[in-house]
Structure formats: C-alpha cells, structure tokens
Write an enzyme that holds these catalytic residues in place. Structure first.
Site, short mmCIF file in Angstrom:
data_model
loop_
_atom_site.label_atom_id
_atom_site.label_comp_id
_atom_site.label_asym_id
_atom_site.label_seq_id
_atom_site.Cartn_x
_atom_site.Cartn_y
_atom_site.Cartn_z
N GLU A 21 0.86 -1.17 0.00
CA GLU A 21 0.00 0.00 0.00
C GLU A 21 0.90 1.23 0.00
OE1 GLU A 21 -0.51 -2.10 2.83
OE2 GLU A 21 -2.29 -3.16 2.17
N TYR B 71 7.54 2.23 -7.93
CA TYR B 71 6.91 0.92 -7.98
C TYR B 71 6.48 0.56 -9.40
CZ TYR B 71 6.88 1.50 -2.91
OH TYR B 71 7.24 1.71 -1.60
#
Length: 145
Positions: A103, A115
C-alpha cells in the site's frame, strides 16, 4: 553504499528513520520484535557505516507484502529507495514468491513511480487507510512468475 540484512544493532536508527518518514511510525519495541518474526525480511542501506534507509517485507505462503521502505531525507532522490526495493524483490524471488503487494499513500507520486518502474500495477484503493493526515491508500501488486 551497501544494502544488507537488518540486524538488532540497527533498530534504533531504523526507529529514528521511521519517525522521520511516517506520520504513524512503529514503536521501537515493534521494530525489535520484527527481528525475530519468522515471516519477515528487513534490509538496511548503509553508507560509511551509517544506516540511511531500510525496507521490510512479510512473506506468507507464496506471496509477499512490502511493509515499509524509508530513506533519510538528506539522501532522497539518489536511488537508495530503488536499491532497497531491488533487494526486497530479489528476496521474494529467492523465496519463490509469486507476487508482492503493498500500500502507498495516494499522494506519494515519487513512490508510485518507483513501484511502476519495477513492475507493480495499481489494483485497488483503500479509502481513508492512512491517518495524520487521512488519505487513501493505493494497493499495488507485482507478479513475479
């Protein structure tokens, strides 16, 4: 610069980095407990003998969950987060995990870009997941196999 397994001697510095980096940092006792957690892998980035970043992942069955990645503010934008993330992904592959999840704050554009560059995709959103300030979490996943 080296990225290595976190040791008990690193926990105080990791705690300080956590307090600097997160609005809701873990307690020192929680960080120390992670050192004996059999499903946890933590790494630190060290430069000239000083811990300047860390990252951790839990591995349960065949999936991983990146718990946190933090870098000392004075070392931001120097690729240290990338090195830590690469180490976590390498650990996941070594453990033959099929996917890694995480998260990230919806407003953390730098982390989301990092990411995405490493194969993670946004798959969902958790409303009001973070506090201080309240903010949504973007759930991201990376398939490894």
């Amino acid at each position: 610069m080296v990225v290595r397994k976190m040791e008990m001697k690193d926990t105080q510095k990791v705690y300080q980095l956590s307090r600097e980096s997160f609005s809701e940092p873990w307690a020192l006792a929680a960080i120390e407990k992670e050192m004996t957690n059999p499903v946890a892998s933590y790494f630190v980035a060290e430069m000239d003998g000083e811990v300047i970043g860390f990252g951790g992942m839990w591995h349960v069955l065949d999936e991983g969950e990146i718990i946190n990645i933090a870098v000392q503010k004075s070392y931001h934008r120097q690729g240290i987060g990338k090195l830590i993330l690469n180490q976590l992904i390498a650990e996941a592959r070594k453990r033959e995990l099929v996917a890694i999840h995480l998260e990230v704050r919806a407003s953390n554009e730098a982390a989301k870009r990092l990411y995405l560059k490493h194969g993670f995709n946004s798959i969902a959103r958790r409303k009001g997941y973070y506090h201080n300030p309240t903010e949504d979490a973007v759930i991201m996943t990376c398939e490894l196999k």
